[in-house]
Scaffold this motif. Structure first.
Motif, PDB file in Angstrom:
ATOM      1  N   ARG A 136      75.510  46.457  33.891  1.00 46.84           N
ATOM      2  CA  ARG A 136      75.832  47.658  33.123  1.00 46.84           C
ATOM      3  C   ARG A 136      76.991  47.390  32.195  1.00 46.84           C
ATOM      4  N   GLU A 140      63.066  59.867  37.712  1.00 48.42           N
ATOM      5  CA  GLU A 140      64.363  60.172  38.304  1.00 48.42           C
ATOM      6  C   GLU A 140      64.541  61.678  38.523  1.00 48.42           C
ATOM      7  N   SER A 166      69.416  53.820  39.668  1.00 47.68           N
ATOM      8  CA  SER A 166      68.096  53.216  39.772  1.00 47.68           C
ATOM      9  C   SER A 166      68.252  51.695  39.857  1.00 47.68           C
ATOM     10  N   SER A 186      62.818  51.963  34.979  1.00 46.88           N
ATOM     11  CA  SER A 186      63.163  52.194  36.385  1.00 46.88           C
ATOM     12  C   SER A 186      62.057  51.680  37.310  1.00 46.88           C
ATOM     13  N   HIS A 245      66.848  53.738  26.192  1.00 45.13           N
ATOM     14  CA  HIS A 245      66.985  53.549  27.627  1.00 45.13           C
ATOM     15  C   HIS A 245      65.570  53.489  28.185  1.00 45.13           C
ATOM     16  N   ASN A 276      67.302  48.865  38.637  1.00 43.56           N
ATOM     17  CA  ASN A 276      66.800  48.035  37.536  1.00 43.56           C
ATOM     18  C   ASN A 276      67.975  47.473  36.761  1.00 43.56           C
TER      19      ASN A 276
HETATM   20 MG    MG Z   1      68.697  54.585  35.689  1.00 42.64          MG
END
Ligand code: MG
Ligand code: TXA
Length: 314
Positions: free
Chosen positions: A56, A179, A142, A150, A228, A144
């Motif tokens: 991230r 999600e 999540s 995801s 995303h 990933n």
């Molecule tokens: Mg996520």
């Protein structure tokens, strides 16, 4: 690189997963929405490992998972609206953002220093057993790599994070496939992310539409970033047919490579969205053409994810 253990969904697997969490290691586990990448939410080092494993770009706040609404009250300031929503939708695919309690005892990395906390009680039986066996709060985004689709199967998690996390608890495919819906309750109810509970159901319960968070003020949630949930292939939305360099993701009666729901059922389409994107992306074509999805119920969350997947990459 570490050796990632694939754990069976039995007593031994759950005990091993809970032990690893207690040791500060990362364990991916199934929830009803998507696979989460779990860490002990009280352990700074463990939470830092989540960001490292996902790659991230910055420390975004994480959702804390607990076994019951009663447990949630130890971490957030509870309210009547929280009670009503938790009563109606927990355990289930709804996350509530509430004021963080001063005595919560969570790692600052979980909230990214914010005075609020995102929290939910997942409905998946394995998640529930894991939370029970571990006994503490589990921070889990999540499972990933940052910016990618995801994961809704253990195989998706392996494809993205093998060698970077201690273990994966294999619970098969996630039933909801999208999600959780995120509702902010630090002031008037705000919709922070479309997800597994259709916003219409939340509005009906609250007696009013939650405020749409189109211009997030203090923070940009990753789920709010334009690009995303991105596959490698370029996405073309509201398509009626595939072009020569594309594969087609259908909905309803349409000629296609994979169909989200031949009978145009939005719940089935939500469950199939990420697995079908993973499968089509693996074919290595330049583009994925996507049939139109109606903008109601879970269709809103599906269209939200599709729009982000189709957005220009940074
Ligand atoms: Mg996520
Ligand atoms: O279904 C789900 O919610 C899955 C499963 C694993 O539970 N988790 C998930 O986590 O989607 P993640 O990290 O991919 O997305 C969490 C979202 C992010 O958009 C984050 O910015 C937002 O929740 N969030 C977390 N804490 C927040 C806060 N205090 N205020 C506003 N948004 C927050």
């Amino acid at each position: 690189m570490i050796k990632t253990e694939l754990l069976d969904p039995d007593e031994a697997g759950i005990t091993r997963a809970a032990g690893l969490l207690a040791d500060g290691a990362l364990v991916a586990f199934p929830t009803e929405t998507v696979y989460g990448l779990g860490a002990d939410a009280r352990n700074n080092l463990a939470v830092a490992r989540i960001f490292e494993a996902k790659g991230r770009p910055r420390f975004n706040p994480l959702i804390v998972h607990v076994a019951s609404a009663d447990k949630a009250r130890a971490y957030v300031a509870w309210s009547d609206q929280a009670e009503a929503l938790a009563d109606a939708f927990w355990p289930g695919p709804l996350t509530l953002v509430l004021p963080l309690r001063a005595d919560a005892g969570l790692s600052d990395l979980v909230t990214a220093g914010l005075p609020s906390l995102a929290i939910r009680v997942p409905a998946h039986p394995l998640a529930h057993k894991l939370l029970g066996a571990f006994g503490g709060p589990v921070a889990a985004p999540s499972a990933n790599p940052s910016g990618r689709i995801s994961p809704t199967t253990a195989q998706h998690v392996i494809a993205g994070l093998d060698g970077r996390i201690a273990a994966i608890l294999d619970g098969g495919p996630c039933p909801v496939g999208l999600e959780s819906t995120i509702i902010g309750l630090t002031g008037a109810p705000r919709l922070l992310r479309h997800g597994g509970v259709p916003v219409e159901q939340i509005a009906a319960l609250l007696g009013a539409d939650p405020v749409q968070d189109t211009a997030p003020q203090t923070l940009i949630a990753p789920g709010q970033m334009e690009s995303h949930y991105a596959p490698a292939a370029r996405l073309r939305l509201n398509a009626t047919a595939a072009r020569p360099d594309e594969v087609m993701l259908g909905f309803g009666e349409v000629e296609c490579n994979l169909n989200l729901s031949p009978l145009a059922d939005l719940t089935e389409a939500a469950a199939n969205l990420f697995p079908h994107l993973h499968s089509l992306d693996a074919l290595g074509m330049a583009g994925i053409a996507v049939a139109p999805i109606p903008e109601r119920g879970l269709g809103r969350a599906i269209n939200d994810r599709l729009k982000r997947a189709a957005a220009p990459r940074p």
